[in-house]
Scaffold this active site. Structure first.
Site, mmCIF file in Angstrom:
data_model
loop_
_atom_site.group_PDB
_atom_site.id
_atom_site.type_symbol
_atom_site.label_atom_id
_atom_site.label_comp_id
_atom_site.label_asym_id
_atom_site.label_seq_id
_atom_site.Cartn_x
_atom_site.Cartn_y
_atom_site.Cartn_z
ATOM 1 N N ASP A 69 21.340 -22.242 43.632
ATOM 2 C CA ASP A 69 21.697 -23.284 42.667
ATOM 3 C C ASP A 69 21.196 -24.633 43.185
ATOM 4 O O ASP A 69 21.308 -24.944 44.372
ATOM 5 C CB ASP A 69 23.219 -23.328 42.465
ATOM 6 C CG ASP A 69 23.605 -24.112 41.225
ATOM 7 O OD1 ASP A 69 24.089 -23.497 40.263
ATOM 8 O OD2 ASP A 69 23.415 -25.357 41.224
ATOM 9 N N ILE A 70 20.663 -25.437 42.284
ATOM 10 C CA ILE A 70 20.070 -26.725 42.664
ATOM 11 C C ILE A 70 21.142 -27.740 43.084
ATOM 12 O O ILE A 70 20.829 -28.702 43.792
ATOM 13 C CB ILE A 70 19.199 -27.271 41.503
ATOM 14 C CG1 ILE A 70 18.154 -28.242 42.006
ATOM 15 C CG2 ILE A 70 20.063 -27.872 40.403
ATOM 16 C CD1 ILE A 70 17.107 -28.612 40.972
ATOM 17 N N ASN A 84 30.186 -18.721 33.366
ATOM 18 C CA ASN A 84 30.559 -19.695 32.350
ATOM 19 C C ASN A 84 29.892 -19.298 31.026
ATOM 20 O O ASN A 84 28.697 -19.003 31.005
ATOM 21 C CB ASN A 84 30.110 -21.099 32.770
ATOM 22 C CG ASN A 84 30.798 -21.570 34.038
ATOM 23 O OD1 ASN A 84 31.971 -21.306 34.247
ATOM 24 N ND2 ASN A 84 30.054 -22.253 34.898
ATOM 25 N N GLU A 138 26.200 -24.603 30.783
ATOM 26 C CA GLU A 138 25.196 -25.658 30.586
ATOM 27 C C GLU A 138 23.820 -25.082 30.269
ATOM 28 O O GLU A 138 23.070 -25.678 29.495
ATOM 29 C CB GLU A 138 25.104 -26.523 31.851
ATOM 30 C CG GLU A 138 26.391 -27.292 32.150
ATOM 31 C CD GLU A 138 26.327 -28.018 33.487
ATOM 32 O OE1 GLU A 138 25.276 -27.974 34.149
ATOM 33 O OE2 GLU A 138 27.350 -28.612 33.864
ATOM 34 N N VAL A 139 23.471 -23.988 30.907
ATOM 35 C CA VAL A 139 22.140 -23.408 30.710
ATOM 36 C C VAL A 139 22.284 -22.171 29.828
ATOM 37 O O VAL A 139 22.983 -21.216 30.195
ATOM 38 C CB VAL A 139 21.490 -23.037 32.056
ATOM 39 C CG1 VAL A 139 20.134 -22.382 31.821
ATOM 40 C CG2 VAL A 139 21.346 -24.273 32.942
ATOM 41 N N HIS A 196 23.848 -16.090 33.190
ATOM 42 C CA HIS A 196 23.771 -16.144 34.658
ATOM 43 C C HIS A 196 25.157 -15.989 35.242
ATOM 44 O O HIS A 196 26.154 -16.375 34.633
ATOM 45 C CB HIS A 196 23.153 -17.459 35.139
ATOM 46 C CG HIS A 196 23.812 -18.690 34.588
ATOM 47 N ND1 HIS A 196 23.566 -19.165 33.321
ATOM 48 C CD2 HIS A 196 24.718 -19.540 35.127
ATOM 49 C CE1 HIS A 196 24.274 -20.246 33.108
ATOM 50 N NE2 HIS A 196 25.009 -20.497 34.191
ATOM 51 N N HIS A 207 27.236 -16.992 38.736
ATOM 52 C CA HIS A 207 27.266 -17.749 39.985
ATOM 53 C C HIS A 207 27.916 -16.879 41.058
ATOM 54 O O HIS A 207 28.992 -16.304 40.825
ATOM 55 C CB HIS A 207 28.135 -19.006 39.842
ATOM 56 C CG HIS A 207 27.685 -19.997 38.820
ATOM 57 N ND1 HIS A 207 27.127 -21.217 39.143
ATOM 58 C CD2 HIS A 207 27.724 -19.964 37.453
ATOM 59 C CE1 HIS A 207 26.857 -21.891 38.039
ATOM 60 N NE2 HIS A 207 27.216 -21.155 37.001
HETATM 61 P P1 AMP Z 1 26.464 -23.291 34.001
HETATM 62 O O1 AMP Z 1 27.343 -24.477 33.842
HETATM 63 O O2 AMP Z 1 27.217 -22.045 34.337
HETATM 64 O O3 AMP Z 1 25.505 -23.120 32.850
HETATM 65 O O4 AMP Z 1 25.622 -23.575 35.322
HETATM 66 C C1 AMP Z 1 24.270 -23.889 35.337
HETATM 67 C C2 AMP Z 1 23.886 -24.059 36.778
HETATM 68 O O5 AMP Z 1 22.489 -24.135 36.856
HETATM 69 C C3 AMP Z 1 24.438 -25.327 37.446
HETATM 70 O O6 AMP Z 1 25.246 -24.959 38.564
HETATM 71 C C4 AMP Z 1 23.188 -26.100 37.855
HETATM 72 O O7 AMP Z 1 23.335 -26.759 39.091
HETATM 73 C C5 AMP Z 1 22.148 -24.995 37.909
HETATM 74 N N1 AMP Z 1 20.772 -25.410 37.695
HETATM 75 C C6 AMP Z 1 20.286 -26.185 36.696
HETATM 76 N N2 AMP Z 1 18.962 -26.329 36.813
HETATM 77 C C7 AMP Z 1 18.595 -25.606 37.916
HETATM 78 C C8 AMP Z 1 17.364 -25.352 38.567
HETATM 79 N N3 AMP Z 1 16.197 -25.868 38.122
HETATM 80 N N4 AMP Z 1 17.357 -24.583 39.674
HETATM 81 C C9 AMP Z 1 18.515 -24.067 40.144
HETATM 82 N N5 AMP Z 1 19.711 -24.255 39.573
HETATM 83 C C10 AMP Z 1 19.754 -25.032 38.473
#
Ligand code: AMP
Length: 120
Positions: free
Chosen positions: A34-35, A92, A100-101, A105, A107
């Site tokens: 995770d970034i 999530n 968010e994405v 996925h 975690h």
């Molecule tokens: P979520 O809120 O479960 O959608 O989490 C999305 C996760 O993706 C967050 O913890 C971000 O820090 C992570 N994230 C977003 N962009 C990147 C990226 N380019 N590389 C790695 N992790 C990312």
């Protein structure tokens, strides 16, 4: 349910358009750091297929994709020596879940006691 967005950040990682710090790869799954890590170990595991969230993955993925995803998590947990101390899996999902994405996925959080399951 909204349509899968092929330009989401994880789809771009899968296409190699933006980099990631890869931890593990299998035929149907990819894992990377995770970034913005929230724990000493913070790894994201994603299916390679275009599934928007846990609901879509559960309903639409093939048995091979399901098996590969579960095996990938187990492999990473052992690779990162998390099994005995424990870890947390989080998926999530949707607006109330804080996703968010919009690419499914999980975690993997570990390396310390992660604390309460939910904080308000
Ligand atoms: P979520 O809120 O479960 O959608 O989490 C999305 C996760 O993706 C967050 O913890 C971000 O820090 C992570 N994230 C977003 N962009 C990147 C990226 N380019 N590389 C790695 N992790 C990312």
């Amino acid at each position: 349910m909204s349509a899968y967005d092929p330009n989401n950040v994880f789809a771009r990682i899968l296409r190699g358009e933006i980099p990631c710090k890869k931890v593990f790869e299998s035929p149907h799954s990819l894992a990377f750091l995770d970034i913005a890590p929230q724990a000493p170990v913070h790894i994201l595991v994603i299916p390679k297929g275009p599934y928007i969230d846990a609901t879509a993955f559960g309903a639409e993925a093939t048995p091979a994709e399901h098996a590969d995803f579960c095996a990938a998590i187990a492999h990473i947990v052992q690779q990162e020596n998390l099994a005995s101390a424990g870890y947390r899996l989080i998926a999530n999902t949707g607006p109330d879940g804080g996703q968010e994405v919009p690419h499914y996925h999980v975690h993997i959080l570990g390396g310390k006691a992660i604390g309460p399951m939910v904080s308000n």
